[in-house]
Design a protein around this motif. Structure first.
Motif, PDB file in Angstrom:
ATOM      1  N   MET A 251       0.851  -1.168   0.000  1.00  0.00           N
ATOM      2  CA  MET A 251       0.000   0.000   0.000  1.00  0.00           C
ATOM      3  C   MET A 251       0.898   1.233   0.000  1.00  0.00           C
ATOM      4  N   VAL A 252       0.544   2.197  -0.832  1.00  0.00           N
ATOM      5  CA  VAL A 252       1.321   3.428  -0.922  1.00  0.00           C
ATOM      6  C   VAL A 252       0.455   4.606  -0.478  1.00  0.00           C
ATOM      7  N   VAL A 253       0.960   5.355   0.509  1.00  0.00           N
ATOM      8  CA  VAL A 253       0.298   6.557   0.997  1.00  0.00           C
ATOM      9  C   VAL A 253       1.183   7.739   0.625  1.00  0.00           C
ATOM     10  N   THR A 254       0.655   8.642  -0.187  1.00  0.00           N
ATOM     11  CA  THR A 254       1.402   9.814  -0.629  1.00  0.00           C
ATOM     12  C   THR A 254       0.788  11.047   0.008  1.00  0.00           C
ATOM     13  N   ILE A 255       1.617  11.846   0.676  1.00  0.00           N
ATOM     14  CA  ILE A 255       1.165  13.026   1.384  1.00  0.00           C
ATOM     15  C   ILE A 255       1.788  14.252   0.740  1.00  0.00           C
ATOM     16  N   CYS A 256       0.963  15.235   0.440  1.00  0.00           N
ATOM     17  CA  CYS A 256       1.462  16.468  -0.143  1.00  0.00           C
ATOM     18  C   CYS A 256       2.285  17.237   0.896  1.00  0.00           C
ATOM     19  N   VAL A 257       3.453  17.680   0.484  1.00  0.00           N
ATOM     20  CA  VAL A 257       4.308  18.492   1.352  1.00  0.00           C
ATOM     21  C   VAL A 257       4.543  19.877   0.742  1.00  0.00           C
TER      22      VAL A 257
END
Length: 80
Positions: A1-7
């Protein structure tokens, strides 16, 4: 599972660092490091809604106070 968070700057101001820190803690506590990959990304185009998160490509908007419910309701649910 890939969780991408905007920075990106807007999401950073809305608490993306807090969300990342909390997700790292929850992933470690639940022994999911081998199953969940956290990534950062710059603007994902949903700046007005909250911190932009993608879970296996599906977009979400979070605030730091939503992080635990997001983790339990989306990440854990999908892994069990």
């Amino acid at each position: 599972m890939v969780v991408t968070i905007c920075v990106g700057s807007s999401c950073h101001l809305k608490g993306s660092r807090e969300i990342i820190t909390r997700l790292e803690t929850l992933i470690t506590e639940n022994k999911l490091k081998s199953k969940v990959e956290l990534n950062g990304a710059f603007c994902m185009g949903q700046c007005v809604k909250g911190v932009c998160i993608k879970l296996d490509g599906e977009p979400f908007s979070l605030t730091p106070k939503d992080t635990d419910s997001f983790f339990h309701g989306e990440i854990l649910r999908r892994l069990t």
